[in-house]
Design a protein around this motif. Structure first.
Motif, PDB file in Angstrom:
ATOM      1  N   HIS A 144      23.980  37.066  31.369  1.00 16.59           N
ATOM      2  CA  HIS A 144      24.834  37.977  30.601  1.00 16.59           C
ATOM      3  C   HIS A 144      24.520  37.851  29.110  1.00 16.59           C
ATOM      4  CE1 HIS A 144      28.173  40.697  30.332  1.00 16.59           C
ATOM      5  NE2 HIS A 144      28.860  39.890  29.556  1.00 16.59           N
ATOM      6  N   SER A 145      24.986  38.827  28.355  1.00 12.82           N
ATOM      7  CA  SER A 145      24.682  38.878  26.919  1.00 12.82           C
ATOM      8  C   SER A 145      25.416  37.817  26.108  1.00 12.82           C
ATOM      9  CB  SER A 145      25.029  40.265  26.370  1.00 12.82           C
ATOM     10  OG  SER A 145      26.389  40.566  26.613  1.00 12.82           O
ATOM     11  N   GLY A 146      26.448  37.211  26.673  1.00 12.60           N
ATOM     12  CA  GLY A 146      27.209  36.173  25.979  1.00 12.60           C
ATOM     13  C   GLY A 146      27.968  35.340  26.997  1.00 12.60           C
ATOM     14  N   SER A 147      28.724  34.371  26.518  1.00 14.28           N
ATOM     15  CA  SER A 147      29.499  33.517  27.415  1.00 14.28           C
ATOM     16  C   SER A 147      30.449  34.340  28.274  1.00 14.28           C
ATOM     17  CB  SER A 147      30.291  32.486  26.610  1.00 14.28           C
ATOM     18  OG  SER A 147      29.418  31.588  25.950  1.00 14.28           O
ATOM     19  N   VAL A 148      30.550  33.979  29.547  1.00 16.21           N
ATOM     20  CA  VAL A 148      31.352  34.726  30.516  1.00 16.21           C
ATOM     21  C   VAL A 148      32.735  34.090  30.637  1.00 16.21           C
ATOM     22  CG1 VAL A 148      31.566  35.388  32.942  1.00 16.21           C
ATOM     23  CG2 VAL A 148      29.334  35.497  31.789  1.00 16.21           C
ATOM     24  N   ASN A 149      33.771  34.911  30.471  1.00 14.57           N
ATOM     25  CA  ASN A 149      35.151  34.444  30.646  1.00 14.57           C
ATOM     26  C   ASN A 149      35.757  34.865  31.969  1.00 14.57           C
ATOM     27  OD1 ASN A 149      35.231  33.275  28.058  1.00 14.57           O
ATOM     28  ND2 ASN A 149      35.853  35.210  27.124  1.00 14.57           N
ATOM     29  N   ALA A 150      35.274  35.986  32.522  1.00 13.43           N
ATOM     30  CA  ALA A 150      35.908  36.533  33.721  1.00 13.43           C
ATOM     31  C   ALA A 150      34.904  37.290  34.575  1.00 13.43           C
ATOM     32  CB  ALA A 150      37.062  37.458  33.322  1.00 13.43           C
ATOM     33  N   VAL A 151      35.071  37.150  35.893  1.00 11.52           N
ATOM     34  CA  VAL A 151      34.260  37.897  36.864  1.00 11.52           C
ATOM     35  C   VAL A 151      35.195  38.397  37.958  1.00 11.52           C
ATOM     36  CG1 VAL A 151      32.358  37.850  38.503  1.00 11.52           C
ATOM     37  CG2 VAL A 151      32.246  36.441  36.436  1.00 11.52           C
ATOM     38  N   ALA A 152      35.049  39.671  38.338  1.00 10.16           N
ATOM     39  CA  ALA A 152      35.855  40.229  39.420  1.00 10.16           C
ATOM     40  C   ALA A 152      34.953  41.045  40.342  1.00 10.16           C
ATOM     41  CB  ALA A 152      36.977  41.106  38.874  1.00 10.16           C
ATOM     42  N   PHE A 153      35.087  40.810  41.639  1.00 11.43           N
ATOM     43  CA  PHE A 153      34.359  41.623  42.612  1.00 11.43           C
ATOM     44  C   PHE A 153      35.051  42.969  42.771  1.00 11.43           C
ATOM     45  CE2 PHE A 153      32.315  37.701  43.891  1.00 11.43           C
ATOM     46  CZ  PHE A 153      31.075  38.121  44.376  1.00 11.43           C
ATOM     47  N   LEU A 154      34.271  44.055  42.650  1.00 14.18           N
ATOM     48  CA  LEU A 154      34.794  45.396  42.913  1.00 14.18           C
ATOM     49  C   LEU A 154      34.584  45.765  44.378  1.00 14.18           C
ATOM     50  CD1 LEU A 154      33.546  47.329  39.758  1.00 14.18           C
ATOM     51  CD2 LEU A 154      35.623  45.981  40.056  1.00 14.18           C
ATOM     52  N   GLN A 155      33.507  45.280  44.961  1.00 17.08           N
ATOM     53  CA  GLN A 155      33.236  45.355  46.390  1.00 17.08           C
ATOM     54  C   GLN A 155      32.276  44.220  46.720  1.00 17.08           C
ATOM     55  OE1 GLN A 155      29.850  48.919  46.318  1.00 17.08           O
ATOM     56  NE2 GLN A 155      31.599  49.108  47.643  1.00 17.08           N
ATOM     57  N   GLN A 156      31.723  44.214  47.925  1.00 18.95           N
ATOM     58  CA  GLN A 156      30.974  43.046  48.373  1.00 18.95           C
ATOM     59  C   GLN A 156      29.864  42.610  47.421  1.00 18.95           C
ATOM     60  OE1 GLN A 156      32.285  41.547  50.674  1.00 18.95           O
ATOM     61  NE2 GLN A 156      33.361  42.989  51.965  1.00 18.95           N
ATOM     62  N   ARG A 157      29.152  43.558  46.819  1.00 17.89           N
ATOM     63  CA  ARG A 157      28.010  43.197  45.984  1.00 17.89           C
ATOM     64  C   ARG A 157      28.042  43.874  44.616  1.00 17.89           C
ATOM     65  NH1 ARG A 157      28.355  40.168  49.389  1.00 17.89           N
ATOM     66  NH2 ARG A 157      26.810  39.348  50.857  1.00 17.89           N
ATOM     67  N   VAL A 158      29.222  44.210  44.132  1.00 15.70           N
ATOM     68  CA  VAL A 158      29.369  44.775  42.790  1.00 15.70           C
ATOM     69  C   VAL A 158      30.421  43.960  42.046  1.00 15.70           C
ATOM     70  CG1 VAL A 158      29.996  46.792  41.410  1.00 15.70           C
ATOM     71  CG2 VAL A 158      28.757  47.089  43.562  1.00 15.70           C
ATOM     72  N   VAL A 159      30.055  43.497  40.844  1.00 17.10           N
ATOM     73  CA  VAL A 159      30.987  42.690  40.061  1.00 17.10           C
ATOM     74  C   VAL A 159      31.171  43.286  38.667  1.00 17.10           C
ATOM     75  CG1 VAL A 159      30.492  40.541  41.283  1.00 17.10           C
ATOM     76  CG2 VAL A 159      29.150  41.145  39.254  1.00 17.10           C
ATOM     77  N   ALA A 160      32.356  43.033  38.120  1.00 15.68           N
ATOM     78  CA  ALA A 160      32.654  43.344  36.724  1.00 15.68           C
ATOM     79  C   ALA A 160      32.695  42.023  35.965  1.00 15.68           C
ATOM     80  CB  ALA A 160      33.983  44.074  36.600  1.00 15.68           C
ATOM     81  N   VAL A 161      32.106  41.998  34.778  1.00 15.86           N
ATOM     82  CA  VAL A 161      32.002  40.771  33.985  1.00 15.86           C
ATOM     83  C   VAL A 161      32.535  41.022  32.586  1.00 15.86           C
ATOM     84  CG1 VAL A 161      30.425  39.044  33.025  1.00 15.86           C
ATOM     85  CG2 VAL A 161      29.994  40.003  35.303  1.00 15.86           C
ATOM     86  N   GLY A 162      33.374  40.113  32.122  1.00 15.09           N
ATOM     87  CA  GLY A 162      33.885  40.160  30.754  1.00 15.09           C
ATOM     88  C   GLY A 162      33.643  38.834  30.065  1.00 15.09           C
ATOM     89  N   GLY A 163      33.405  38.889  28.758  1.00 11.54           N
ATOM     90  CA  GLY A 163      33.093  37.654  28.049  1.00 11.54           C
ATOM     91  C   GLY A 163      33.571  37.639  26.615  1.00 11.54           C
ATOM     92  N   GLU A 164      32.794  36.987  25.762  1.00  9.99           N
ATOM     93  CA  GLU A 164      33.197  36.796  24.376  1.00  9.99           C
ATOM     94  C   GLU A 164      33.153  38.082  23.562  1.00  9.99           C
ATOM     95  OE1 GLU A 164      34.429  33.821  22.821  1.00  9.99           O
ATOM     96  OE2 GLU A 164      34.713  33.636  24.974  1.00  9.99           O
ATOM     97  N   GLY A 165      32.501  39.113  24.080  1.00  7.43           N
ATOM     98  CA  GLY A 165      32.482  40.399  23.403  1.00  7.43           C
ATOM     99  C   GLY A 165      33.579  41.312  23.916  1.00  7.43           C
ATOM    100  N   PRO A 166      33.719  42.510  23.344  1.00  9.91           N
ATOM    101  CA  PRO A 166      34.774  43.439  23.730  1.00  9.91           C
ATOM    102  C   PRO A 166      34.436  44.312  24.940  1.00  9.91           C
ATOM    103  CG  PRO A 166      33.551  44.347  21.880  1.00  9.91           C
ATOM    104  CD  PRO A 166      32.970  42.986  22.146  1.00  9.91           C
ATOM    105  N   ASP A 167      33.202  44.211  25.466  1.00  7.13           N
ATOM    106  CA  ASP A 167      32.760  45.088  26.544  1.00  7.13           C
ATOM    107  C   ASP A 167      32.988  44.479  27.925  1.00  7.13           C
ATOM    108  OD1 ASP A 167      31.906  46.680  24.496  1.00  7.13           O
ATOM    109  OD2 ASP A 167      29.763  46.368  24.832  1.00  7.13           O
ATOM    110  N   ILE A 168      33.081  45.361  28.914  1.00  8.38           N
ATOM    111  CA  ILE A 168      33.053  44.980  30.323  1.00  8.38           C
ATOM    112  C   ILE A 168      31.755  45.533  30.908  1.00  8.38           C
ATOM    113  CG2 ILE A 168      34.117  45.290  32.592  1.00  8.38           C
ATOM    114  CD1 ILE A 168      36.817  45.464  31.176  1.00  8.38           C
ATOM    115  N   THR A 169      31.052  44.712  31.680  1.00  5.17           N
ATOM    116  CA  THR A 169      29.761  45.100  32.233  1.00  5.17           C
ATOM    117  C   THR A 169      29.806  45.032  33.754  1.00  5.17           C
ATOM    118  OG1 THR A 169      28.640  44.198  30.271  1.00  5.17           O
ATOM    119  CG2 THR A 169      27.287  44.617  32.214  1.00  5.17           C
TER     120      THR A 169
END
Length: 355
Positions: free
Chosen positions: A207-232
């Motif tokens: 990831h582009s920066g330190s990861v604070n949170a990860v959530a599975f949207l389905q079996q093989r798709v995840v949302a990632v949030g970190g030290e920046g303001p974006d969700i990837t």
């Protein structure tokens, strides 16, 4: 005349200011227009709230004050506190309606029976703080990562450690996939993907920066949030794990993410609702289309809590949460409920530590 309201879910967030903030997500049944409405605030903790979790009945919160506080969300009543941990309570996970697993900086896992809040098992083995615990969809296994640089697998049926993996760095989080076939281990800005059959890393997200949170949207798709303001969003099926889409979600760092299915009046199986929180004080709800992952998500609702938020949990109403993703029921098998009848929730003390 005001439109009839429908409560879709309860959203509860903890913050640095030692407070729990509870909101209802309201659907006015007018073209799927949603809003967060304040439901409660609670100041039972004397330290920063580090973890929250809920099931259909209870809400549990863990804090730097070394306690777990319990609430009956169904009855809107205070249940009491669990005080066995000798250190920060860092992670909480409910196993269905029957048990709660807690982990803390004392390096210990406790398993609590929700029918009477007795401590049924004490799992020791880590030599330093436990940062994260995740329970397999079957409810039979748990994973923990610790400051002692180990990843441990626990047999929750026998209450014994099953396997220890030594890793090179201190991991921050561990997360099972919805079907339990893979798990993710977060180390700073890297998310390592492990296969359960080999317990080895099969791929990694950088990831582009330190990861604070990860959530599975389905079996093989995840949302990632970190030290920046974006969700990837990432598609784990890809050979090279690059962002599918990244969108600006907050003004400051993203602290936590929680996903649930579409809770609208006409739910779409190809839609997920993603709740995000940030140090900017906002709780936001996003609509993500699984068949159009590269599209910018739509924000359905937001509220400014004015607090520095740390963690969030969802209690979905109306049954959407019970519709499991494909593969989860297979992972669970024919697990029998261990819930017992009788017994009133009670406040625990350190002298009452379960055996």
């Amino acid at each position: 005349m005001a439109a009839e309201e429908r409560i879709c879910m309860n959203v509860v967030s903890g913050c640095y200011e030692r407070t729990l903030l509870g909101y209802e997500l309201i659907d006015k049944e007018s073209k799927d227009q949603y809003e967060f409405r304040a439901k409660f605030t609670d100041n039972s903790h004397t330290g920063c709230v580090k973890a929250v979790a809920c099931n259909k009945t209870y809400l549990a919160s863990g804090s730097t004050d070394e306690t777990i506080h319990l609430y009956n969300l169904a009855k809107s009543t205070d249940v009491g506190s669990l005080v066995q941990h000798d250190g920060v309570v860092s992670s909480l996970v409910f196993i269905g309606e029957t048990h709660l697993v807690s982990a803390g900086h004392d390096g210990i896992l406790y398993i609590w029976n929700t029918s009477n809040w007795d401590c049924q098992k004490v799992l020791g083995g880590h030599k330093d703080a436990v940062h994260s615990v995740s329970v397999h969809p079957s409810g039979k296994l748990a994973l923990t990562v610790s400051a002692d640089r180990t990843l441990r697998t626990w047999n929750l049926v026998s209450g014994r450690p099953a396997y220890t993996t030594h890793i090179k760095e201190v991991a921050d989080k561990v997360i099972w996939s919805p079907d339990g076939s893979i798990y993710l281990v977060v180390i700073k800005s890297v998310i390592n993907i492990y296969d359960i059959t080999t317990a080895t890393i099969t791929n990694s997200i950088r990831h582009s920066g330190s990861v604070n949170a990860v959530a599975f949207l389905q079996q093989r798709v995840v949302a990632v949030g970190g030290e920046g303001p974006d969700i990837t969003l990432y598609n784990l099926k890809a050979a090279k794990l690059r962002p599918v889409v990244s969108f600006p979600a907050h003004e400051k760092r993203v602290k936590d993410l929680e996903c649930c299915k579409d809770c609208s009046l006409t739910p779409d199986p190809e839609v997920r609702w993603l709740t995000s929180i940030s140090n900017d004080g906002f709780i936001k709800l996003w609509k993500i289309k699984l068949n159009k992952l590269s599209a910018q998500p739509e924000m359905l609702a937001s509220v400014n809590t004015t607090a520095r938020l740390t963690c969030v949990t969802l209690q979905v109403l109306g049954g959407s949460e019970d519709e499991k993703d494909e593969g989860v029921e297979k992972a669970k098998g024919k697990r029998k409920s261990s819930k017992k009848k009788g017994g009133n929730p009670k406040k625990k003390t350190k002298s009452e530590e379960g055996q």
